[in-house]
Motif scaffolding. Sequence first.
Motif, PDB file in Angstrom:
ATOM      1  N   VAL A 170       1.012  -0.862  -0.157  1.00 35.62           N
ATOM      2  CA  VAL A 170       0.234   0.027  -0.061  1.00 35.62           C
ATOM      3  C   VAL A 170       0.707   1.395   0.024  1.00 35.62           C
ATOM      4  O   VAL A 170       1.787   0.847   0.488  1.00 35.62           O
ATOM      5  N   GLY A 171       0.193   2.262  -0.824  1.00 40.33           N
ATOM      6  CA  GLY A 171       1.447   3.633  -0.455  1.00 40.33           C
ATOM      7  C   GLY A 171       1.567   4.164  -2.253  1.00 40.33           C
ATOM      8  O   GLY A 171       2.131   3.107  -3.265  1.00 40.33           O
ATOM      9  N   LEU A 172       1.428   5.000  -2.278  1.00 42.58           N
ATOM     10  CA  LEU A 172       1.227   5.719  -3.530  1.00 42.58           C
ATOM     11  C   LEU A 172       2.468   6.599  -3.734  1.00 42.58           C
ATOM     12  O   LEU A 172       3.334   6.767  -2.599  1.00 42.58           O
ATOM     13  N   ARG A 173       3.587   6.428  -4.568  1.00 40.88           N
ATOM     14  CA  ARG A 173       4.957   6.134  -4.906  1.00 40.88           C
ATOM     15  C   ARG A 173       5.686   7.594  -6.999  1.00 40.88           C
ATOM     16  O   ARG A 173       5.589   6.690  -6.979  1.00 40.88           O
ATOM     17  N   VAL A 174       5.099   8.342  -6.188  1.00 42.65           N
ATOM     18  CA  VAL A 174       4.902   9.010  -8.094  1.00 42.65           C
ATOM     19  C   VAL A 174       7.101   9.428  -8.148  1.00 42.65           C
ATOM     20  O   VAL A 174       7.460   9.977  -6.896  1.00 42.65           O
ATOM     21  N   ASP A 175       7.047   9.124  -9.145  1.00 41.36           N
ATOM     22  CA  ASP A 175       7.680   8.964 -10.089  1.00 41.36           C
ATOM     23  C   ASP A 175       7.670   8.767 -11.285  1.00 41.36           C
ATOM     24  O   ASP A 175       7.163   8.004 -11.998  1.00 41.36           O
ATOM     25  N   PHE A 176       8.039  10.069 -12.348  1.00 42.43           N
ATOM     26  CA  PHE A 176       7.990  10.108 -13.003  1.00 42.43           C
ATOM     27  C   PHE A 176       9.000   9.810 -13.956  1.00 42.43           C
ATOM     28  O   PHE A 176       8.962   9.912 -15.523  1.00 42.43           O
ATOM     29  N   GLY A 177       9.474  10.001 -13.416  1.00 39.91           N
ATOM     30  CA  GLY A 177      11.297   9.563 -14.350  1.00 39.91           C
ATOM     31  C   GLY A 177      11.220   8.172 -15.873  1.00 39.91           C
ATOM     32  O   GLY A 177      11.433   8.138 -15.930  1.00 39.91           O
ATOM     33  N   LEU A 231       8.704   8.209 -17.146  1.00 38.30           N
ATOM     34  CA  LEU A 231       7.937   8.518 -18.284  1.00 38.30           C
ATOM     35  C   LEU A 231       9.306   8.959 -19.631  1.00 38.30           C
ATOM     36  O   LEU A 231       9.114   9.239 -21.142  1.00 38.30           O
ATOM     37  N   LEU A 232       9.959   8.886 -18.925  1.00 38.12           N
ATOM     38  CA  LEU A 232      11.656   9.132 -19.657  1.00 38.12           C
ATOM     39  C   LEU A 232      11.883   7.635 -20.546  1.00 38.12           C
ATOM     40  O   LEU A 232      13.526   7.784 -21.155  1.00 38.12           O
ATOM     41  N   GLU A 233      11.498   7.095 -19.979  1.00 33.50           N
ATOM     42  CA  GLU A 233      12.043   5.403 -20.091  1.00 33.50           C
ATOM     43  C   GLU A 233      10.768   4.526 -21.552  1.00 33.50           C
ATOM     44  O   GLU A 233      10.081   5.264 -21.624  1.00 33.50           O
ATOM     45  N   PRO A 234      11.589   3.811 -22.816  1.00 28.53           N
ATOM     46  CA  PRO A 234      10.892   3.469 -23.117  1.00 28.53           C
ATOM     47  C   PRO A 234       9.318   3.098 -23.026  1.00 28.53           C
ATOM     48  O   PRO A 234       8.358   3.133 -23.531  1.00 28.53           O
ATOM     49  N   LEU A 235       9.371   2.684 -21.636  1.00 26.06           N
ATOM     50  CA  LEU A 235       8.272   1.908 -21.365  1.00 26.06           C
ATOM     51  C   LEU A 235       7.218   2.939 -20.979  1.00 26.06           C
ATOM     52  O   LEU A 235       6.013   3.199 -22.060  1.00 26.06           O
ATOM     53  N   GLY A 236       7.774   3.921 -20.159  1.00 25.01           N
ATOM     54  CA  GLY A 236       6.659   4.662 -19.990  1.00 25.01           C
ATOM     55  C   GLY A 236       6.014   5.903 -21.115  1.00 25.01           C
ATOM     56  O   GLY A 236       5.358   6.754 -21.943  1.00 25.01           O
ATOM     57  N   PHE A 237       7.205   5.668 -21.697  1.00 22.61           N
ATOM     58  CA  PHE A 237       7.171   7.490 -22.996  1.00 22.61           C
ATOM     59  C   PHE A 237       6.426   6.671 -24.267  1.00 22.61           C
ATOM     60  O   PHE A 237       5.796   7.738 -25.125  1.00 22.61           O
ATOM     61  N   ILE A 238       7.210   5.116 -24.810  1.00 17.71           N
ATOM     62  CA  ILE A 238       5.976   4.855 -25.784  1.00 17.71           C
ATOM     63  C   ILE A 238       4.560   4.692 -25.182  1.00 17.71           C
ATOM     64  O   ILE A 238       3.101   5.158 -25.622  1.00 17.71           O
ATOM     65  N   LYS A 239       4.469   4.592 -23.955  1.00 16.52           N
ATOM     66  CA  LYS A 239       2.306   4.897 -23.843  1.00 16.52           C
ATOM     67  C   LYS A 239       1.875   6.399 -23.117  1.00 16.52           C
ATOM     68  O   LYS A 239       0.966   6.333 -24.474  1.00 16.52           O
ATOM     69  N   VAL A 240       2.717   6.724 -22.768  1.00 16.74           N
ATOM     70  CA  VAL A 240       2.026   8.368 -23.182  1.00 16.74           C
ATOM     71  C   VAL A 240       1.697   8.864 -24.912  1.00 16.74           C
ATOM     72  O   VAL A 240       0.889   9.096 -24.894  1.00 16.74           O
ATOM     73  N   ILE A 288       3.665   5.248 -12.598  1.00 18.03           N
ATOM     74  CA  ILE A 288       3.436   6.416 -12.281  1.00 18.03           C
ATOM     75  C   ILE A 288       3.776   6.823 -10.572  1.00 18.03           C
ATOM     76  O   ILE A 288       4.319   6.401  -9.762  1.00 18.03           O
ATOM     77  N   GLY A 289       2.511   5.284 -10.245  1.00 17.10           N
ATOM     78  CA  GLY A 289       2.410   5.616  -8.828  1.00 17.10           C
ATOM     79  C   GLY A 289       2.179   4.786  -8.236  1.00 17.10           C
ATOM     80  O   GLY A 289       2.625   4.569  -6.951  1.00 17.10           O
ATOM     81  N   TYR A 290       2.572   3.104  -8.601  1.00 20.36           N
ATOM     82  CA  TYR A 290       2.496   2.005  -8.138  1.00 20.36           C
ATOM     83  C   TYR A 290       3.757   1.122  -8.443  1.00 20.36           C
ATOM     84  O   TYR A 290       3.330   0.023  -9.369  1.00 20.36           O
ATOM     85  N   LYS A 291       4.538   1.602  -9.516  1.00 22.78           N
ATOM     86  CA  LYS A 291       5.631   0.407 -10.368  1.00 22.78           C
ATOM     87  C   LYS A 291       6.074  -1.081  -8.987  1.00 22.78           C
ATOM     88  O   LYS A 291       6.699  -1.224  -9.326  1.00 22.78           O
ATOM     89  N   HIS A 292       6.463  -0.187  -7.698  1.00 19.63           N
ATOM     90  CA  HIS A 292       6.775  -1.067  -6.884  1.00 19.63           C
ATOM     91  C   HIS A 292       5.684  -1.758  -7.090  1.00 19.63           C
ATOM     92  O   HIS A 292       6.160  -3.578  -6.959  1.00 19.63           O
ATOM     93  N   VAL A 293       4.555  -2.100  -7.195  1.00 21.45           N
ATOM     94  CA  VAL A 293       3.408  -2.918  -6.920  1.00 21.45           C
ATOM     95  C   VAL A 293       3.473  -3.955  -8.481  1.00 21.45           C
ATOM     96  O   VAL A 293       3.513  -5.086  -8.397  1.00 21.45           O
ATOM     97  N   TYR A 294       3.680  -2.728  -9.300  1.00 26.49           N
ATOM     98  CA  TYR A 294       3.466  -3.535 -11.053  1.00 26.49           C
ATOM     99  C   TYR A 294       4.849  -4.819 -10.894  1.00 26.49           C
ATOM    100  O   TYR A 294       4.754  -5.535 -11.867  1.00 26.49           O
ATOM    101  N   GLN A 295       5.633  -4.310 -10.350  1.00 24.88           N
ATOM    102  CA  GLN A 295       7.548  -5.225 -10.383  1.00 24.88           C
ATOM    103  C   GLN A 295       7.254  -6.604  -9.541  1.00 24.88           C
ATOM    104  O   GLN A 295       7.909  -6.923  -9.442  1.00 24.88           O
ATOM    105  N   GLN A 296       6.774  -6.131  -8.426  1.00 24.42           N
ATOM    106  CA  GLN A 296       6.348  -6.776  -7.027  1.00 24.42           C
ATOM    107  C   GLN A 296       5.355  -7.783  -7.224  1.00 24.42           C
ATOM    108  O   GLN A 296       5.646  -8.953  -7.089  1.00 24.42           O
ATOM    109  N   ASN A 297       4.940  -7.754  -8.630  1.00 22.78           N
ATOM    110  CA  ASN A 297       3.456  -8.564  -8.817  1.00 22.78           C
ATOM    111  C   ASN A 297       3.543  -9.251 -10.112  1.00 22.78           C
ATOM    112  O   ASN A 297       3.251  -7.740 -11.450  1.00 22.78           O
ATOM    113  N   SER A 298       4.350  -9.985 -10.553  1.00 18.93           N
ATOM    114  CA  SER A 298       4.498 -11.069 -11.959  1.00 18.93           C
ATOM    115  C   SER A 298       3.718 -10.693 -12.558  1.00 18.93           C
ATOM    116  O   SER A 298       3.542 -10.875 -14.324  1.00 18.93           O
TER     117      SER A 298
END
Length: 241
Positions: A15-22, A24-33, A129-139
């Motif tokens: 639980v917990g929002l961890r905002v990280d706009f960094g 968006l500068l990587e291919p995964l986030g930039f292409i999604k935009v 942006i806000g829950y990358k840690h959830v994305y990475q920890q849950n396959s």
Amino acid sequence: WCGSLLAALLSPRMVGLRVDFGLLLEPLGFIKVLEWIFSIFAFATCGGFQGETTLLVSCKGVVNKTVTAAFAYPFKLNTVVFSAPDPKRCGGTWTDVYLVGNFSSSAQFFVTLAVLVFLYCIAALVVYIGYKHVYQQNSKFPLTDLAITVISAFLWLVSTSAWAKALADIKVSTGASMIPGIESCKAPGTTCQFASVTSMGTLNVSVVFGLLNMVLWGGNVWFVYKDTNLHNQSNRISPSP
């Protein structure tokens, strides 16, 4: 997917929002935009179109009278009727003239897909942006993201191809070639000339954005795949040099 995400977000250790706009500068986030932006242009240029086709009709008591048929998304042309040349309908020889063709299925498929991927991109960006840690920890999340990305790329190919074919047929159905099929124009003393049709440049642009979306989603498969455990497993089992 949304239900699993909500459950994961509410779990004690994640639980917990961890905002990280960094990201968006990587291919995964930039292409999604880019996918998000291009989906907007795709459904806006197609779904917002309005046009009309015009004929000049000469018949009993009428000389070069302008008749029009207005059409728009979702392009059910067979429900669109031309206006009558005059109240007397050319002395009774002019019957209701409809455009030919129903292209709503292709147009709605294209626009619906654009709207759905637009909404998915918003959800994905929130997670990135806000829950990358959830994305990475849950396959399950990267695998679900990969599956949706592959399916979306395929659907963009199918929908854009279908819409491009439908657009070509719409141009034929609203252009000069429709006149030989109009029975009222074959009546004695009646002549019909094609005058104009609204430019369909925005519809051409919608096809271009459909192709761009297909390329973006297809190219993004690799970057999403790199975040899955499938890629990590393949790296672990590959022999060391």
